[in-house]
Scaffold this active site. Structure first.
Site, PDB file in Angstrom:
ATOM      1  N   LYS A  72       0.849  -1.201   0.000  1.00  0.00           N
ATOM      2  CA  LYS A  72       0.000   0.000   0.000  1.00  0.00           C
ATOM      3  C   LYS A  72       0.882   1.247   0.000  1.00  0.00           C
ATOM      4  CE  LYS A  72      -3.948   1.861   2.640  1.00  0.00           C
ATOM      5  NZ  LYS A  72      -4.799   1.653   3.842  1.00  0.00           N
ATOM      6  N   SER A 147      -9.587   1.271   2.773  1.00  0.00           N
ATOM      7  CA  SER A 147      -8.815   2.105   1.873  1.00  0.00           C
ATOM      8  C   SER A 147      -7.709   1.357   1.130  1.00  0.00           C
ATOM      9  CB  SER A 147      -8.198   3.257   2.668  1.00  0.00           C
ATOM     10  OG  SER A 147      -7.291   2.764   3.635  1.00  0.00           O
ATOM     11  N   SER A 171      -9.478  -1.036   7.054  1.00  0.00           N
ATOM     12  CA  SER A 171      -8.950  -0.895   5.691  1.00  0.00           C
ATOM     13  C   SER A 171      -8.209  -2.099   5.137  1.00  0.00           C
ATOM     14  CB  SER A 171      -8.039   0.326   5.597  1.00  0.00           C
ATOM     15  OG  SER A 171      -8.832   1.472   5.457  1.00  0.00           O
TER      16      SER A 171
HETATM   17  N1  GLN Z   1     -12.870   3.047   6.143  1.00  0.00           N
HETATM   18  C1  GLN Z   1     -12.389   3.623   7.367  1.00  0.00           C
HETATM   19  C2  GLN Z   1     -12.249   5.117   7.202  1.00  0.00           C
HETATM   20  O1  GLN Z   1     -12.694   5.595   6.228  1.00  0.00           O
HETATM   21  C3  GLN Z   1     -11.112   2.975   7.787  1.00  0.00           C
HETATM   22  C4  GLN Z   1      -9.943   3.478   7.069  1.00  0.00           C
HETATM   23  C5  GLN Z   1      -8.685   2.734   7.439  1.00  0.00           C
HETATM   24  O2  GLN Z   1      -8.734   1.709   8.107  1.00  0.00           O
HETATM   25  N2  GLN Z   1      -7.564   3.301   7.037  1.00  0.00           N
HETATM   26  O3  GLN Z   1     -11.737   5.800   8.023  1.00  0.00           O
END
Ligand code: GLN
Length: 469
Positions: A72, A147, A171
């Site tokens: 990532k 994400s 994420s």
């Molecule tokens: N989807 C969650 C957010 O929008 C988690 C994001 C993540 O784990 N980086 O914050």
């Protein structure tokens, strides 16, 4: 899917040693899979084949020799750029590499490329990347989740056997669920965060995508452990996770969270209940527990994650990092750099987080959210005294369509209701494929465990994987 995807990582190594597979077998399979679908999927922000070949050629002859890892693009490495999916970091090159990446390289793995993500890891669909969305390889009309959507898509499309992501509120687990993969979020502090660009430091962890639990266990064993460069990394010894898989779930107890069941509707609820029945039929002891704060998980998470993000992202000021637009005054420089460099979701969160921390509102928002988090931690700890593991679906729904939730931030945030509790409590969690929906989309079961009980959790995960097969 090419044959190598069916080979567990441990066997890849054995076959190389036995001479039946060449060490470059995965590298070539990766490139072929990239040729086949990257133009449609867009898993990678940075993919330089010559650089990947060079890294492979220079890689250590360790246990992971020949294993390409998709990373990532919020995890830094000296070799290549790091963008975090944001314009503000265009051209940024890290002067050091993340400890997790250094450990993978020491074990013989090599970095294939850097994967797409929602800008600064803020999102649940990878549509918030400044460089365009990633598509779900199983259905290109749908999002891969987020994400870490690029990492999930890369593994799901056979471009890499494993990938790293970051998990602040789901994420890793949510995109794993949407792409039919195993997704592992370790205990907070289990894996060094050195070199992971900070989003919400009290919640962030590096996590692993894999096709099977055993592969996730192998990777965790390599990246886990104390790091003198991350004072929040734990001194807890690192067990042999891969070996633990053989121990099964004999005598262990599972709990389903009553409040989670109430949030499920229609097919999602029916299929979760069927999965539980299947596990019971296979011998699992499953009872019902309560976590009364669960319905408030997203509210608690949003306030705390935004507050921490507003502080962490203050460093992107166009001076030390990011663009330095031609401005007359310091204020103009900040406004221009952040105004042009950051996307709408990141700005929304910085504003909400700054508001939650501002004079007069600190106690009403941040303080209350902190207390609610402490309550949730206590409730989860109490539940995990009665049972060894908690089970929920990983997500309330299957992969949604591109564009479906992009204009409705609240709907997007609510997809994280089952994943954020593990981050708020700091506990490990594992997403495991649990069949397909009527539409043919992946379903996923989440297993949560006590802090630093990754060994038991992976053993349980391996057992569940075998049962749900
Ligand atoms: N989807 C969650 C957010 O929008 C988690 C994001 C993540 O784990 N980086 O914050």
């Amino acid at each position: 899917m090419h044959e190598l995807a069916a080979v567990p990582l441990a066997q890849f190594r054995e076959r190389i040693v036995a001479g039946s597979l060449a060490p470059e077998a995965w590298l070539e399979a990766s490139f072929a899979a990239i040729d086949a679908s990257e133009s449609e999927v867009y898993a990678f922000i940075e993919l330089d084949r010559a650089a990947a070949r060079r890294r492979f050629a220079a890689s250590a002859r360790g246990p992971l020799h020949g294993v390409p890892v998709a990373v990532k693009d919020n995890i830094v490495h000296r070799d290549g750029a790091t963008t975090c999916g944001s314009r503000i970091l265009e051209g940024f090159r890290s002067p050091y590499e993340a400890t997790a990446l250094r450990r993978l390289e020491t074990a013989g793995a090599f970095i294939l490329g850097k994967t797409n993500l929602d800008e600064f890891a803020m999102g649940s669909s990878t549509e918030h990347s400044a460089f365009g969305p990633t598509r779900n390889p199983l259905d290109p009309e749908r999002v891969p989740g987020g994400s870490s959507g690029g990492s999930a898509a890369a593994v799901a499309a056979g471009m890499a056997p494993v990938a790293l992501g970051s998990d602040t509120g789901g994420s890793v687990r949510q995109p794993a669920a949407f792409c039919g993969l195993v997704g592992l979020k370790p205990t907070w502090g289990r894996v060094s965060r050195r070199g992971l660009v900070a989003f919400a430091s009290s919640l962030d962890q590096i996590g692993v995508f894999a096709r099977r639990v055993a592969d996730a266990a192998v990777i965790l064993g390599v990246i886990a452990g104390h790091d003198p460069n991350d004072s929040t990394s734990s001194l807890e010894p690192v067990p042999d996770y891969a070996a633990a898989l053989a121990s099964g779930v004999g005598g262990k107890r599972f709990g389903i969270i009553a409040e989670a069941l109430e949030l499920l509707e229609g097919e999602a609820r029916r299929r979760f209940e069927e999965t539980i029945a299947t596990l019971r039929g296979a011998g699992a002891e499953i009872e019902t527990v309560t976590v009364a704060t669960l319905p408030h998980a997203v509210a608690i998470y949003s306030i705390l994650a935004n507050a921490e993000a507003s502080a962490n992202l203050a460093r992107f000021d166009g001076i030390r990092y990011g663009r330095c637009a031609g401005a007359e005054t310091l204020e103009q420089l900040w406004l221009a750099s952040r105004g042009e460099g950051l996307g709408p979701e990141v700005k929304r969160r910085i504003m909400l987080g700054t508001f939650a921390l501002s004079a007069g509102y600190l106690e009403a928002y941040y303080g209350r959210a902190q207390r609610a988090r402490a309550t949730m931690r206590r409730e989860i700890a109490a539940a995990l005294e009665r049972v060894d593991f908690l089970l929920t679906p990983t997500t309330p729904s299957t992969a949604f369509r591109l564009g479906e939730k992009i204009d409705d931030p609240l709907a997007m945030y609510l997809t994280d209701v089952f994943t954020v509790p593990a981050n708020l409590a700091g506990i490990p969690a594992l997403a495991i494929p649990a069949g397909r929906s009527e539409e043919g989309l992946p379903l996923s079961l989440q297993i949560m465990a006590r802090p630093f009980a990754e060994e038991e959790m992976l053993a349980a995960g391996g057992w569940v994987e075998g049962v749900l097969g």
